[in-house]
Design a protein around this motif. Structure first.
Motif, short mmCIF file in Angstrom:
data_model
loop_
_atom_site.label_atom_id
_atom_site.label_comp_id
_atom_site.label_asym_id
_atom_site.label_seq_id
_atom_site.Cartn_x
_atom_site.Cartn_y
_atom_site.Cartn_z
N UNK B 36 0.80 -1.23 0.00
CA UNK B 36 0.00 0.00 0.00
C UNK B 36 0.82 1.27 0.00
N UNK B 37 2.12 1.18 0.13
CA UNK B 37 2.93 2.40 0.22
C UNK B 37 3.21 2.77 1.66
N UNK B 38 4.12 3.71 1.85
CA UNK B 38 4.60 4.02 3.20
C UNK B 38 3.57 4.75 4.04
N UNK B 39 2.43 5.11 3.45
CA UNK B 39 1.43 5.82 4.24
C UNK B 39 0.34 4.88 4.72
N UNK B 40 0.58 3.60 4.56
CA UNK B 40 -0.41 2.62 5.00
C UNK B 40 -0.76 2.87 6.47
N UNK B 41 -2.00 2.61 6.81
CA UNK B 41 -2.47 2.86 8.18
C UNK B 41 -1.73 1.95 9.16
N UNK B 42 -1.28 2.54 10.24
CA UNK B 42 -0.57 1.74 11.24
C UNK B 42 -1.49 0.69 11.85
N UNK B 43 -2.75 1.02 11.98
CA UNK B 43 -3.69 0.03 12.49
C UNK B 43 -3.71 -1.21 11.58
N UNK B 44 -3.61 -0.95 10.28
CA UNK B 44 -3.58 -2.06 9.33
C UNK B 44 -2.34 -2.92 9.57
N UNK B 45 -1.22 -2.28 9.79
CA UNK B 45 0.00 -3.04 10.06
C UNK B 45 -0.17 -3.88 11.32
N UNK B 46 -0.73 -3.27 12.35
CA UNK B 46 -0.94 -4.00 13.60
C UNK B 46 -1.84 -5.21 13.36
N UNK B 47 -2.90 -4.98 12.60
CA UNK B 47 -3.83 -6.07 12.31
C UNK B 47 -3.10 -7.22 11.62
#
Lengths: 216, 216, 216, 216
Positions: B36-47
Motif C-alpha cells: 500500500x505504500x509508506x502511508x499505510x495505516x498503522x492500524x492495518x500493520x498491527x492487524x
DNA sequence: TATGAATGAGGCTTCATTCAT
DNA sequence: AATGAATGAAGCCTCATTCAT
C-alpha cells in the motif's frame, strides 16, 4: 462528459474562465504531487491553484478523476517531447535518448505510482492519450530497432515503466541533485539498451498495454 | 551492556514474547508498505501482525520510528544478500549482478520513498546498518571495478538508488508480472554498467552518504 | 478489604514491603495530582512511586479507588493539622485560623475536584476518615463559636469547601506565588468569619455531609 | 479592515451561519467545561453545540484556541456585569459586591483552571479582553477604596482569582446547591474585604497581570 | 508478589466529499 | 459557476485496565 479532446470539443464547450480554472487545477495538482506525493490534500491543490475547494470538485468529482487528468496531461507532455525528439534528431537512437533524458524534467513522481490510486484504466480519454503516446513512442522505438542500434528484446512497456521509475521523485527531498542522479541512471539504462545486447533478458518484450491494475 | 550489537541486543534485553511481537510488526510493516505504500495505516500493520494497535505504539512511538526499523531491516537483508553473493560467485561482475537481481525480491517499494517520511538520518542504528551495507557493497563494486568489467564512473549511490527505484512496487497492483518487469529493467541497467562505457555520464560518481533530506 | 484503619489491622495485615509500596503510591498520587490534576496518567503515578504499573493495580483496582485513598489520606492530614492546632493554640479563633492557613500547604488541588471522579461517597473508610476530620473540625468551630469570635451562621461545610476551593492548585503553574496568594485569600476569608457578622448570608449553615454527588 | 473591535469583527467578516455556529460552540464549551471540567472531550462539545466535530476544528484548530475564546467570552461577560454594577449601584462597595456575587452565575469552573492548559497569555485578543475587564474592575475597586469601605491591601488579582476559585464548579455534581454555597462564600469573602481590616495580609497587593504560567 | 507487556476503547485531528450561499 | 462552510469517516495516538512471566 467534460473534456476537450484533440479530436474536438465535447458537449458544453466550457466557459473561458472555467477552462482556465480547470487547467490551473491540473497544473497545481501535478506540482503538488511531485512535491508531496499523490496523497496530497486536495484542499492544498485548490489553494495552490488559487480556487476554492468546491471549484475543484465541480471540475473533478473525486480524487481519482483529478489524478486521471494529471496522468493524461503528463502523457500528453511526453507525447509532445517525443514528437519534438522525432523531428529534431536525425539519428534514431539519439531521438530515443532525448525523449528518455527529457523525461527527467517531467518529474511526476512516477506515472506508475498514480496507477495505484484507483484510476480507471479503461477511461476513453486516458486510452486515447496513451495511444497517442504509444504511437509516437513506438515510432521512435521502431526506428531505433530498424537502425540496428536498439536491442531487439525491449518494447514500449519496458521503456516507459523503467523511465517512470527512474525519475520517481522522493517527496520531501529537494530535487536539485535528484535530477542529476536520475539523468545518470537514465543514461546508464540507455547504454544497456544499445546493441549488441550484453545479456539475455528474462520474460518477454513488454508493451504498455500489458500493465493492469488489480482491485484491492 | 547497553550497546546494540549486530544481532540487536537492546538495553533491557526485551522479553521473549515482546521481541517476537516486535519482529512480527516490522515484517508486517514491510509487507504492508510494499502493498500500500509508506502511508499505510498503522492500524492495518498491527492487524496484519496480529497484535493490538497499542502494542505497535509501545514498540514504535510513531510512524517514523517504525519506518526507520523497516529501513534497517531491509538494509540488513541486502547486506546478507550481498555477502552471499560475494561468497557464492567467483566472478566479480556476476556477484554484483546477483545482488542487483536479488534485490527485486526485497520489494520494499523503494528505499528512497521512505526517506521522505521524516526518518532520522543520523540515527546510530541506521548509520550502523547503512555502513554494513556500504562496506559489502563497496567490496562488490571494488572487485568489479578491479576486474575491469564495471565502468569506472559509477559509485554505490548510483547503484543502490537506481536499484531501489527500479524495484519500486506500485501500490494496488499485484506483483506477479511486476517482479519480472523489474528483473528485466535491472538486467538492462546492469548491461549499461559494463565496460566499455557506451557514453559519458553527467554529474559525478555518487555515494550513498551524499543523499540527504531537506526539511519541508 | 485491604486497608489498615485506625481501629485496627484488617484481614491479611499486608507484608512490610507491600505496605511501603502502597504508601509510596498514595503519596506519589497526591503529588502528581497537585501537579497535573486528577486526570494524571496512572502510569505516571506508578513511575513516580518507583513501582510497575501492575503493582499499582494490585493495590488499587482502578483509578477511583486510588483517588479515594488519596482523599482519605488528605482528610487524615487535615485531621492531624486540626488536632495540632487544637493543642497548640489556646485562643479558639487562633486555632481555627491555624488550621485554615495550614491547609494551604496541603495543596491537593481542591478536595472538591476529586469528588467529581466517581469516588464512592458511601465508602466506609472514607466516611470514617471524614468523621474523624469532622469531629475535630467541629470541636474547633464549636470553641470558636463559644468564644464569640466566629459568626454563628457558618458550619463545617462552609469552612471546608471554601478552604478547599481557595487552595485549589492550577495544574501547570508553579506553586510559589500561588501559595502566597492562597494564604492572602484564606486570611481575608477568616476575617469575614469573625464576629460581628458584616452581612447576612444567603442559604443556611452548611455541613460537610450535605454535599452529595449526582450520577452522570 | 482587519482589526478586532470590541464587538469582534474578524478578518474576513465570517458568513452569518458560520458566525452562529462559532458562537454556539463557545457557549457549549463553556457549559461543558463547567459540567465536566476543561478536559471535556471536544467531540462532546461539538455534540452539544449541534455541529459536527470537524466544524469545531475549522473554527478552533486545537483545544487551546477554543479555551482561549471561552476565556475571552467569560472575561467579556464579567466586564458587562461590572459595567452594569457600576451604573446601577450608587454605593461603591455595593457595586463591588454585586459584581462578586453575580460572578457565581458565570460558573466557569474557575478561570484559573483554564490557565493550566497551554493558553497563550500573550494573545492580543485575550489581552484586550483582560484589559477591558481590568479597567472596569479597577474602577470599581478604586471607588470602593476611595469610599473608605474596602481594605487598602487588596488588588484586582486578589479579587478576581479568589472569586474565580470560590465559584469553581465540581465536575459531576449538579450545581443547584453549589451556587448557594458559592454565594455564601463570596459573601463571607466580601465581609473580609471591608474596612477596617481585621488582620494583616501576607504578601502584597496582587494584580491580575502578575499571574503567569510556567511551561511544564 | 511484582512486573513488563498487551489490549481495546476512546479522544484528537485531518480530509475527501457535500451543502448552502 | 464559484465559494466558504459543514460533515462523517478514518487514522493517529494515549490510557485505564488485564495478562503472562
Amino acid at each position: 462528459m467534460e473534456t476537450t479532446t484533440v479530436k474536438g470539443a465535447m458537449c458544453p464547450p466550457l466557459r473561458a474562465d472555467a477552462a482556465r480554472n480547470r487547467q490551473r487545477i491540473v497544473l497545481a495538482a501535478r506540482e503538488a504531487i511531485v512535491e508531496y506525493g499523490p496523497e496530497v490534500a486536495l484542499d492544498e491543490i485548490a489553494r495552490r491553484a488559487g480556487v476554492g475547494n468546491a471549484t475543484l470538485y465541480r471540475h473533478f468529482p473525486n480524487r481519482r478523476s483529478l489524478l486521471l487528468q494529471v496522468l493524461i496531461h503528463v502523457n500528453d507532455r511526453i507525447t509532445e517531447r517525443a514528437q519534438q525528439a522525432l523531428e529534431a534528431e536525425h539519428d534514431p537512437f539519439e531521438a530515443l535518448s532525448r525523449l528518455v533524458l527529457d523525461s527527467a524534467e517531467e518529474r511526476v513522481g512516477g506515472l506508475c505510482r498514480l496507477l495505484g490510486f484507483g484510476i480507471d484504466h479503461a477511461d476513453p480519454a486516458l486510452l486515447a492519450s496513451r495511444d497517442r503516446a504509444l504511437a509516437v513512442t513506438e515510432e521512435l522505438l521502431g526506428r531505433a530497432h530498424a537502425s540496428g542500434q536498439l536491442r531487439p528484446d525491449v518494447g514500449t512497456g519496458d521503456l516507459l515503466v523503467a523511465v517512470s521509475r527512474l525519475t520517481t521523485s522522493v517527496p520531501g527531498t529537494t530535487c536539485g541533485d535528484d535530477t542529476v542522479l536520475a539523468r545518470r541512471h537514465l543514461q546508464i539504462f540507455l547504454d544497456g539498451l544499445r546493441t549488441p545486447p550484453r545479456s539475455q533478458l528474462p520474460g518477454s518484450k513488454t508493451h504498455l498495454a500489458d500493465l493492469k491494475e488489480e482491485p484491492r
